[in-house]
Design an enzyme around this catalytic site. Structure first.
Site, PDB file in Angstrom:
ATOM      1  N   ASP A 165     -10.571   2.947  -2.937  1.00 30.67           N
ATOM      2  CA  ASP A 165     -11.277   1.743  -2.470  1.00 30.67           C
ATOM      3  C   ASP A 165     -12.744   1.700  -2.902  1.00 30.67           C
ATOM      4  OD1 ASP A 165      -8.890   1.654  -1.166  1.00 30.67           O
ATOM      5  OD2 ASP A 165      -9.746   1.454   0.841  1.00 30.67           O
ATOM      6  N   GLU A 213      -1.461   1.966  -5.050  1.00 29.26           N
ATOM      7  CA  GLU A 213      -1.385   3.418  -4.809  1.00 29.26           C
ATOM      8  C   GLU A 213      -2.611   4.102  -5.397  1.00 29.26           C
ATOM      9  OE1 GLU A 213      -1.408   4.217  -8.263  1.00 29.26           O
ATOM     10  OE2 GLU A 213      -0.076   5.897  -7.757  1.00 29.26           O
ATOM     11  N   TRP A 214      -3.656   3.302  -5.618  1.00 21.90           N
ATOM     12  CA  TRP A 214      -5.018   3.749  -5.955  1.00 21.90           C
ATOM     13  C   TRP A 214      -5.126   4.488  -7.287  1.00 21.90           C
ATOM     14  CZ3 TRP A 214      -2.618   6.413  -1.689  1.00 21.90           C
ATOM     15  CH2 TRP A 214      -2.454   5.597  -0.578  1.00 21.90           C
ATOM     16  N   GLY A 215      -4.194   4.195  -8.206  1.00 20.16           N
ATOM     17  CA  GLY A 215      -4.296   4.803  -9.530  1.00 20.16           C
ATOM     18  C   GLY A 215      -3.909   6.259  -9.569  1.00 20.16           C
ATOM     19  N   ASP A 250       0.835  -1.204   0.000  1.00 21.38           N
ATOM     20  CA  ASP A 250       0.000   0.000   0.000  1.00 21.38           C
ATOM     21  C   ASP A 250       0.875   1.262   0.000  1.00 21.38           C
ATOM     22  OD1 ASP A 250      -2.461   1.291   0.040  1.00 21.38           O
ATOM     23  OD2 ASP A 250      -3.265  -0.007   1.605  1.00 21.38           O
TER      24      ASP A 250
HETATM   25  C1  GLA Z   1      -6.089   1.149   1.733  1.00 22.12           C
HETATM   26  C2  GLA Z   1      -6.256   0.130   0.623  1.00 22.12           C
HETATM   27  C3  GLA Z   1      -7.326  -0.867   1.025  1.00 22.12           C
HETATM   28  C4  GLA Z   1      -6.934  -1.559   2.322  1.00 22.12           C
HETATM   29  C5  GLA Z   1      -6.667  -0.519   3.407  1.00 22.12           C
HETATM   30  C6  GLA Z   1      -6.044  -1.142   4.654  1.00 22.12           C
HETATM   31  O1  GLA Z   1      -7.211   1.927   1.886  1.00 22.12           O
HETATM   32  O2  GLA Z   1      -6.602   0.763  -0.587  1.00 22.12           O
HETATM   33  O3  GLA Z   1      -7.530  -1.826   0.005  1.00 22.12           O
HETATM   34  O4  GLA Z   1      -5.792  -2.332   2.099  1.00 22.12           O
HETATM   35  O5  GLA Z   1      -5.776   0.490   2.961  1.00 22.12           O
HETATM   36  O6  GLA Z   1      -5.755  -0.210   5.640  1.00 22.12           O
END
Ligand code: GLA
Length: 407
Positions: A209, A186-188, A151
């Site tokens: 998420d 890293e969420w894009g 993450d």
């Molecule tokens: C981020 C990630 C999630 C999850 C949480 C855990 O938000 O995007 O998928 O792994 O952290 O804390």
């Protein structure tokens, strides 16, 4: 002499062919990963017992045999570092330790994934791996872990730091000589589809998420639903392929808005039709398929979705193409995914709030032949020809497998 040359040539062609084959068979993450991930249902309230129960349920429900191989432990397992700076599990939550859990999971014919972060702390505030990459990678290898989700909370915003931190961890994993697949999360935000494969990622999250909802409302400021992620991921088809996938985050089928982080941000739950749509579109988008519901208590509707072997076969097709979204108007989304045997998967999603009649000519999708049309939710052939004509409910997705009829 001529014969000898011919024999030698044949042998080398044969070896080349075998080499090619074994290479494609053994490339890591040759098809999108499948499994169950702990975050949406449990948050950081995970324990050795609950993870074991999920592994048991993965087997008992038939999911393992349907292809769901990984049990992914997400954030919340960590208990800090020992006096030699070795990362350790929380002794209350995981009294037998992660190695024992990995042994248990492996004994069930499953694989174990674990979680860390490219900073000092993880997203939920636990000990993370920055400056300890080699040591932590060795620890994961000693524990016989098979996958690392890495993450990016508490890390600098710029792309160069992200690339270099991910590369450092993937190099550290490679040095262990254990095959540990690497998930970049890293969420894009830094367009990972452009660099994550070079940084050693086998897949990379393309968005923030997912929450347990169909779509973000105009009044909401956060909390992505199925449609929001679909829209962000659909255009990234050219970056996906065997060994490197766009990760559109977890499947939310069966959560029904009841518990855990996916219930935040307006995640009040979806209908089974909507969960079925997510499963269908994620399968066509060659996205990893991670269930995140309580596998120990699944109703029939959820099982029917997660265990649909015809749809799973589309996701796991060895050609490894992510579907192209050919139509995206105010009512319809139509995706086309070519398959290794020359068939096509076509998904038709009715985005609108009302049931609609769909009259779609396959030629308008670039599919010029006549086809035998198999409905992969009804599991039967529903006709043949050059068009599909039928009713599709609001938020429903029909998935067809088209086989060319040569005349
Ligand atoms: C981020 C990630 C999630 C999850 C949480 C855990 O938000 O995007 O998928 O792994 O952290 O804390």
């Amino acid at each position: 002499m001529k014969h000898l040359a011919c024999i030698l040539l044949c042998i080398s062609v044969f070896k080349y062919a075998i080499g090619q084959n074994s290479q494609t068979n053994t490339i890591p993450a040759a098809t999108p990963l499948m499994g169950w991930m702990s975050w949406n249902f449990f948050g950081d309230n995970i324990t050795e017992q609950s993870i074991k129960e999920m592994a048991d349920a993965m087997v008992a429900s038939g999911m393992r045999d349907a292809g769901y191989t990984y049990i992914f432990i997400d954030d919340g397992w960590q208990g800090g570092r020992d006096n030699k700076n070795n990362l350790i599990a929380d002794a209350k939550k995981f009294p037998s330790g992660i190695k024992a859990l990995a042994d248990y999971v492996h004994s069930k014919g499953l694989k174990l994934g674990i979680y860390s972060d490219a900073a000092l702390l993880t997203c939920a505030g636990y000990t993370a791996s920055l400056h300890f990459e080699e040591q932590d990678a060795k620890t994961f290898a000693t524990w016989q872990v098979d996958y690392l989700k890495y993450d990016y909370c508490h890390a600098p915003i710029d792309s160069n730091t992200a690339k270099s931190r991910y590369l450092t961890m993937s190099d550290a994993l490679k040095k262990t000589n254990r095959q540990i697949l690497f998930g970049i999360c890293e969420w894009g935000e830094r367009q990972p589809w452009l660099w994550a494969a070079q940084a050693g990622g086998h897949l990379w999250r393309t968005t923030l998420d997912i929450r347990d909802k169909w779509q973000m409302k105009p009044t909401e400021t956060w909390g992505l639903g199925i449609m929001d992620i679909l829209d962000a991921n659909a255009g990234l088809h050219k970056y996906a392929g065997p060994g490197h996938w766009n990760d559109a985050d977890m499947l939310i089928a069966g959560l029904y808005g009841k518990k855990g982080p996916s219930a935040d941000g307006g995640g009040t739950g979806c209908s089974d039709t909507e969960y079925q749509s997510q499963f269908s579109i994620w399968a066509l988008m060659a996205a990893p398929l991670y269930a995140s519901n309580d596998l120990r208590n699944m109703n029939e509707a959820t099982k029917k979705i997660l265990l649909n072997a015809d749809i799973i076969a589309i996701n796991q097709d060895t050609l490894g193409k992510q579907a192209v979204r050919i139509i995206n108007d105010s009512v319809w989304n139509v995706f086309v995914k070519p398959l290794h045997n020359g068939d096509y998967a076509v998904a038709i999603l009715n985005k609108s709030e009302a049931q609609k009649n769909c009259n779609l000519s396959f030629a308008s999708l670039g599919l010029k032949h006549k086809y035998q049309i198999k409905d992969l939710w009804l599991h039967k052939n529903v006709g043949h020809g050059k068009i599909y004509n039928g009713i599709i409910q609001s938020h429903e997705t029909k998935v067809f497998r088209l086989k060319t009829i040569y005349e």
